[in-house]
Design a protein around this motif. Sequence first.
Motif, PDB file in Angstrom:
ATOM      1  N   PHE A   1       0.709  -1.171   0.052  1.00  0.00           N
ATOM      2  CA  PHE A   1       0.026   0.026  -0.016  1.00  0.00           C
ATOM      3  C   PHE A   1       0.976   1.250   0.054  1.00  0.00           C
ATOM      4  CE2 PHE A   1      -3.568   2.903   0.716  1.00  0.00           C
ATOM      5  CZ  PHE A   1      -3.033   3.424   1.549  1.00  0.00           C
ATOM      6  N   ILE A   2       0.685   1.890  -0.769  1.00  0.00           N
ATOM      7  CA  ILE A   2       1.570   3.195  -1.026  1.00  0.00           C
ATOM      8  C   ILE A   2       0.786   4.555  -1.152  1.00  0.00           C
ATOM      9  CG2 ILE A   2       3.400   4.549  -2.524  1.00  0.00           C
ATOM     10  CD1 ILE A   2       4.607   1.618  -3.084  1.00  0.00           C
ATOM     11  N   ALA A   3       0.960   5.571  -0.333  1.00  0.00           N
ATOM     12  CA  ALA A   3       0.402   6.539  -0.429  1.00  0.00           C
ATOM     13  C   ALA A   3       1.274   7.701  -1.031  1.00  0.00           C
ATOM     14  CB  ALA A   3      -0.228   7.065   0.998  1.00  0.00           C
ATOM     15  N   GLN A   4       0.777   8.542  -1.823  1.00  0.00           N
ATOM     16  CA  GLN A   4       1.709   9.770  -2.238  1.00  0.00           C
ATOM     17  C   GLN A   4       0.708  11.059  -2.230  1.00  0.00           C
ATOM     18  OE1 GLN A   4       4.834  10.418  -3.210  1.00  0.00           O
ATOM     19  NE2 GLN A   4       4.332  12.338  -3.270  1.00  0.00           N
ATOM     20  N   ASN A   5       1.084  12.231  -1.449  1.00  0.00           N
ATOM     21  CA  ASN A   5       0.288  13.375  -1.545  1.00  0.00           C
ATOM     22  C   ASN A   5       0.703  14.072  -2.950  1.00  0.00           C
ATOM     23  OD1 ASN A   5      -0.349  15.988  -1.294  1.00  0.00           O
ATOM     24  ND2 ASN A   5      -0.801  15.827   0.707  1.00  0.00           N
ATOM     25  N   CYS A   6      -0.072  14.330  -3.784  1.00  0.00           N
ATOM     26  CA  CYS A   6       0.078  15.099  -5.182  1.00  0.00           C
ATOM     27  C   CYS A   6       0.446  16.553  -4.868  1.00  0.00           C
ATOM     28  CB  CYS A   6      -0.778  14.928  -6.378  1.00  0.00           C
ATOM     29  SG  CYS A   6      -1.210  12.963  -6.516  1.00  0.00           S
ATOM     30  N   ALA A   7       0.083  17.077  -3.852  1.00  0.00           N
ATOM     31  CA  ALA A   7       0.307  18.612  -3.781  1.00  0.00           C
ATOM     32  C   ALA A   7       1.667  18.751  -3.204  1.00  0.00           C
ATOM     33  CB  ALA A   7      -0.835  18.994  -2.525  1.00  0.00           C
ATOM     34  N   ALA A   8       2.380  17.818  -2.598  1.00  0.00           N
ATOM     35  CA  ALA A   8       3.642  17.910  -1.890  1.00  0.00           C
ATOM     36  C   ALA A   8       4.716  18.187  -2.594  1.00  0.00           C
ATOM     37  CB  ALA A   8       3.843  16.816  -0.751  1.00  0.00           C
TER      38      ALA A   8
ATOM     39  N   LEU B   1      -2.210   1.828  -4.850  1.00  0.00           N
ATOM     40  CA  LEU B   1      -1.573   3.196  -5.013  1.00  0.00           C
ATOM     41  C   LEU B   1      -2.609   4.306  -4.506  1.00  0.00           C
ATOM     42  CD1 LEU B   1       0.917   5.003  -5.506  1.00  0.00           C
ATOM     43  CD2 LEU B   1       0.492   4.860  -8.133  1.00  0.00           C
ATOM     44  N   PHE B   2      -2.402   5.059  -3.752  1.00  0.00           N
ATOM     45  CA  PHE B   2      -3.376   5.986  -3.146  1.00  0.00           C
ATOM     46  C   PHE B   2      -2.699   7.568  -3.621  1.00  0.00           C
ATOM     47  CE2 PHE B   2      -4.566   8.879   0.788  1.00  0.00           C
ATOM     48  CZ  PHE B   2      -5.907   9.246   0.046  1.00  0.00           C
ATOM     49  N   LEU B   3      -3.470   8.341  -4.162  1.00  0.00           N
ATOM     50  CA  LEU B   3      -3.002   9.505  -4.970  1.00  0.00           C
ATOM     51  C   LEU B   3      -3.720  10.579  -4.154  1.00  0.00           C
ATOM     52  CD1 LEU B   3      -2.375   8.597  -8.630  1.00  0.00           C
ATOM     53  CD2 LEU B   3      -0.565   8.764  -6.747  1.00  0.00           C
ATOM     54  N   ASP B   4      -3.461  11.079  -3.121  1.00  0.00           N
ATOM     55  CA  ASP B   4      -3.821  12.194  -2.377  1.00  0.00           C
ATOM     56  C   ASP B   4      -4.031  13.558  -3.052  1.00  0.00           C
ATOM     57  OD1 ASP B   4      -5.416  13.019  -0.046  1.00  0.00           O
ATOM     58  OD2 ASP B   4      -3.734  13.072   1.085  1.00  0.00           O
ATOM     59  N   GLU B   5      -5.088  14.235  -2.943  1.00  0.00           N
ATOM     60  CA  GLU B   5      -5.152  15.527  -3.481  1.00  0.00           C
ATOM     61  C   GLU B   5      -4.706  15.428  -5.083  1.00  0.00           C
ATOM     62  OE1 GLU B   5      -3.823  19.045  -1.273  1.00  0.00           O
ATOM     63  OE2 GLU B   5      -3.640  17.761   0.652  1.00  0.00           O
TER      64      GLU B   5
ATOM     65  N   SER C   1      -4.318  18.522  -7.208  1.00  0.00           N
ATOM     66  CA  SER C   1      -2.981  19.506  -7.247  1.00  0.00           C
ATOM     67  C   SER C   1      -2.064  18.795  -8.415  1.00  0.00           C
ATOM     68  CB  SER C   1      -2.227  19.483  -5.754  1.00  0.00           C
ATOM     69  OG  SER C   1      -3.404  19.615  -4.698  1.00  0.00           O
ATOM     70  N   MET C   2      -2.489  17.629  -8.817  1.00  0.00           N
ATOM     71  CA  MET C   2      -1.505  17.447  -9.856  1.00  0.00           C
ATOM     72  C   MET C   2      -1.559  17.959 -11.223  1.00  0.00           C
ATOM     73  SD  MET C   2      -1.216  13.111 -11.697  1.00  0.00           S
ATOM     74  CE  MET C   2      -0.461  12.534 -10.149  1.00  0.00           C
ATOM     75  N   ASP C   3      -0.358  18.310 -11.743  1.00  0.00           N
ATOM     76  CA  ASP C   3      -0.274  19.165 -12.993  1.00  0.00           C
ATOM     77  C   ASP C   3      -1.067  18.197 -14.183  1.00  0.00           C
ATOM     78  OD1 ASP C   3       1.612  20.811 -14.791  1.00  0.00           O
ATOM     79  OD2 ASP C   3       1.488  18.867 -15.874  1.00  0.00           O
TER      80      ASP C   3
END
Length: 192
Positions: free
Chosen positions: A68-75, A111-115, A118-120
């Motif tokens: 389980f992988i989380a990534q904040n796209c705004a960061a 894969l958890f893509l948070d926010e 905010s991704m381009d």
Amino acid sequence: EAQNGNKASYTFNDLIYKSDVMQGLIIKAKKAANSSSPILVYGETGTGKELLVQAIHNSNPLRKKKPFIAQNCAALPKTLLEGILFGTTEGSFTGAKDRKGLFELANGGTLFLDEINSMDIELQAKLLRALQDGVIRRIGGAKTVTVDVRVIASTNIRPAEAVKKKLMRQDLYYRLNVISLNIPPLRERKED
């Protein structure tokens, strides 16, 4: 925040609620957990989106043993996020090494893509292709890699509004919004 290691520690038992609206949401989320369809989660900052997403991952019998992988796209800025998601090939840019991206690292899992709002927008197009084809290519790489990853994305603004404001591609929205889960804020569920 990204979970340390590639593990999800929360299950549905960790979610505490009394309200009917949350009971309905949990029933829907448990059903969703058994499929491999993408999920789009909407909730204001602090509503517990990642807890819900981890619970979904942990109740899928096939995926719970996988990463389980989380990534904040705004960061992260666009160029960095692209390399993190899809990986890099040595020599593709100064200092680049052969490195797996999160899609490869999450293979078999979630894969958890948070926010995601905010991704381009250009990067969203690349993400859409990965979702449609189940295939990714590292930055600077020639060969493609087939991946089996369940993508769960979240937004902290209403998805339809994100599309209207051009923060989210409409085609990506339709691709992710196979299952939509809306977490209401606590102020709308006082009994919780």
